[in-house]
Design a protein around this motif. Structure first.
Motif, PDB file in Angstrom:
ATOM      1  N   LYS A   1       8.588  10.386   5.905  1.00 24.76           N
ATOM      2  CA  LYS A   1       7.701  11.540   5.817  1.00 24.76           C
ATOM      3  C   LYS A   1       6.496  11.326   6.709  1.00 24.76           C
ATOM      4  O   LYS A   1       6.384  10.292   7.365  1.00 24.76           O
ATOM      5  CB  LYS A   1       7.256  11.750   4.369  1.00 24.76           C
ATOM      6  N   LYS A   2       5.610  12.302   6.736  1.00 25.83           N
ATOM      7  CA  LYS A   2       4.393  12.216   7.545  1.00 25.83           C
ATOM      8  C   LYS A   2       3.331  11.448   6.766  1.00 25.83           C
ATOM      9  O   LYS A   2       3.165  11.645   5.563  1.00 25.83           O
ATOM     10  CB  LYS A   2       3.886  13.619   7.869  1.00 25.83           C
ATOM     11  N   TYR A   3       2.609  10.579   7.470  1.00 27.41           N
ATOM     12  CA  TYR A   3       1.513   9.805   6.894  1.00 27.41           C
ATOM     13  C   TYR A   3       0.236  10.142   7.644  1.00 27.41           C
ATOM     14  O   TYR A   3       0.224  10.222   8.869  1.00 27.41           O
ATOM     15  CB  TYR A   3       1.800   8.302   6.990  1.00 27.41           C
ATOM     16  N   ASN A   4      -0.848  10.320   6.876  1.00 29.69           N
ATOM     17  CA  ASN A   4      -2.136  10.694   7.461  1.00 29.69           C
ATOM     18  C   ASN A   4      -3.159   9.571   7.440  1.00 29.69           C
ATOM     19  O   ASN A   4      -4.267   9.751   7.955  1.00 29.69           O
ATOM     20  CB  ASN A   4      -2.700  11.920   6.736  1.00 29.69           C
ATOM     21  N   SER A   5      -2.804   8.436   6.850  1.00 28.33           N
ATOM     22  CA  SER A   5      -3.735   7.307   6.802  1.00 28.33           C
ATOM     23  C   SER A   5      -2.982   6.022   6.471  1.00 28.33           C
ATOM     24  O   SER A   5      -1.860   6.059   5.959  1.00 28.33           O
ATOM     25  CB  SER A   5      -4.809   7.547   5.738  1.00 28.33           C
ATOM     26  N   VAL A   6      -3.647   4.909   6.741  1.00 28.81           N
ATOM     27  CA  VAL A   6      -3.083   3.611   6.381  1.00 28.81           C
ATOM     28  C   VAL A   6      -2.974   3.517   4.864  1.00 28.81           C
ATOM     29  O   VAL A   6      -2.010   2.952   4.340  1.00 28.81           O
ATOM     30  CB  VAL A   6      -3.953   2.466   6.949  1.00 28.81           C
ATOM     31  N   ALA A   7      -3.931   4.099   4.163  1.00 23.22           N
ATOM     32  CA  ALA A   7      -3.893   4.068   2.699  1.00 23.22           C
ATOM     33  C   ALA A   7      -2.608   4.707   2.171  1.00 23.22           C
ATOM     34  O   ALA A   7      -2.014   4.214   1.214  1.00 23.22           O
ATOM     35  CB  ALA A   7      -5.116   4.768   2.116  1.00 23.22           C
ATOM     36  N   GLU A   8      -2.174   5.801   2.787  1.00 21.23           N
ATOM     37  CA  GLU A   8      -0.924   6.447   2.368  1.00 21.23           C
ATOM     38  C   GLU A   8       0.269   5.531   2.593  1.00 21.23           C
ATOM     39  O   GLU A   8       1.178   5.470   1.762  1.00 21.23           O
ATOM     40  CB  GLU A   8      -0.715   7.764   3.114  1.00 21.23           C
ATOM     41  N   ILE A   9       0.276   4.824   3.712  1.00 23.35           N
ATOM     42  CA  ILE A   9       1.377   3.894   4.013  1.00 23.35           C
ATOM     43  C   ILE A   9       1.387   2.765   2.988  1.00 23.35           C
ATOM     44  O   ILE A   9       2.431   2.423   2.434  1.00 23.35           O
ATOM     45  CB  ILE A   9       1.265   3.337   5.442  1.00 23.35           C
ATOM     46  N   MET A  10       0.218   2.192   2.714  1.00 25.29           N
ATOM     47  CA  MET A  10       0.139   1.089   1.771  1.00 25.29           C
ATOM     48  C   MET A  10       0.529   1.536   0.358  1.00 25.29           C
ATOM     49  O   MET A  10       1.201   0.801  -0.361  1.00 25.29           O
ATOM     50  CB  MET A  10      -1.268   0.480   1.776  1.00 25.29           C
TER      51      MET A  10
ATOM     52  N   VAL B   1       9.738  -4.795   5.139  1.00 27.76           N
ATOM     53  CA  VAL B   1       8.908  -4.170   4.101  1.00 27.76           C
ATOM     54  C   VAL B   1       8.644  -2.710   4.452  1.00 27.76           C
ATOM     55  O   VAL B   1       8.787  -1.817   3.616  1.00 27.76           O
ATOM     56  CB  VAL B   1       7.578  -4.945   3.923  1.00 27.76           C
ATOM     57  N   LEU B   2       8.282  -2.445   5.698  1.00 27.15           N
ATOM     58  CA  LEU B   2       7.962  -1.078   6.116  1.00 27.15           C
ATOM     59  C   LEU B   2       9.191  -0.176   6.178  1.00 27.15           C
ATOM     60  O   LEU B   2       9.070   1.040   6.062  1.00 27.15           O
ATOM     61  CB  LEU B   2       7.245  -1.101   7.463  1.00 27.15           C
ATOM     62  N   SER B   3      10.362  -0.764   6.336  1.00 26.61           N
ATOM     63  CA  SER B   3      11.576   0.055   6.411  1.00 26.61           C
ATOM     64  C   SER B   3      11.880   0.734   5.081  1.00 26.61           C
ATOM     65  O   SER B   3      12.669   1.677   5.031  1.00 26.61           O
ATOM     66  CB  SER B   3      12.770  -0.781   6.861  1.00 26.61           C
ATOM     67  N   ARG B   4      11.224   0.281   4.021  1.00 30.78           N
ATOM     68  CA  ARG B   4      11.450   0.861   2.693  1.00 30.78           C
ATOM     69  C   ARG B   4      10.568   2.068   2.392  1.00 30.78           C
ATOM     70  O   ARG B   4      10.736   2.689   1.343  1.00 30.78           O
ATOM     71  CB  ARG B   4      11.231  -0.212   1.630  1.00 30.78           C
ATOM     72  N   ILE B   5       9.623   2.383   3.273  1.00 25.24           N
ATOM     73  CA  ILE B   5       8.765   3.539   3.000  1.00 25.24           C
ATOM     74  C   ILE B   5       9.555   4.825   3.204  1.00 25.24           C
ATOM     75  O   ILE B   5      10.576   4.836   3.893  1.00 25.24           O
ATOM     76  CB  ILE B   5       7.485   3.535   3.874  1.00 25.24           C
ATOM     77  N   GLY B   6       9.068   5.892   2.611  1.00 23.50           N
ATOM     78  CA  GLY B   6       9.748   7.175   2.719  1.00 23.50           C
ATOM     79  C   GLY B   6       9.667   7.761   4.123  1.00 23.50           C
ATOM     80  O   GLY B   6       8.741   7.473   4.874  1.00 23.50           O
TER      81      GLY B   6
END
Length: 70
Positions: A54-63, A47-52
């Motif tokens: 890029k830089k993430y600044n919070s769990v909310a951005e990842i979700m 599931v996580l391998s599908r994220i872009g």
């Protein structure tokens, strides 16, 4: 997010990201998830391998990114 994401609830994904430090990037997210608890690690990593990539600044951005890519 009340329902599961890609068959996996947000709480399960959060278990695999416990201790994450921000800012972070996709590779760091995947590395941490691979060390996660339980037998469903490979499914969460999938599931996580599908994220872009890029830089993430919070769990909310990842979700949010997971939600875009389901």
């Amino acid at each position: 997010m009340a329902r599961g994401v890609g068959g996996h609830g947000p709480a399960n994904i959060m278990k695999h990201l416990k201790g994450i430090k921000f800012p972070t990037n996709k590779n760091q997210v995947l590395d941490l998830a691979r060390k996660g608890p339980g037998t469903d690690t490979s499914e969460v990593v999938d599931v996580l391998s599908r994220i872009g990539d890029k830089k993430y600044n919070s769990v909310a951005e990842i979700m949010k990114e997971i939600g875009k890519n389901k």
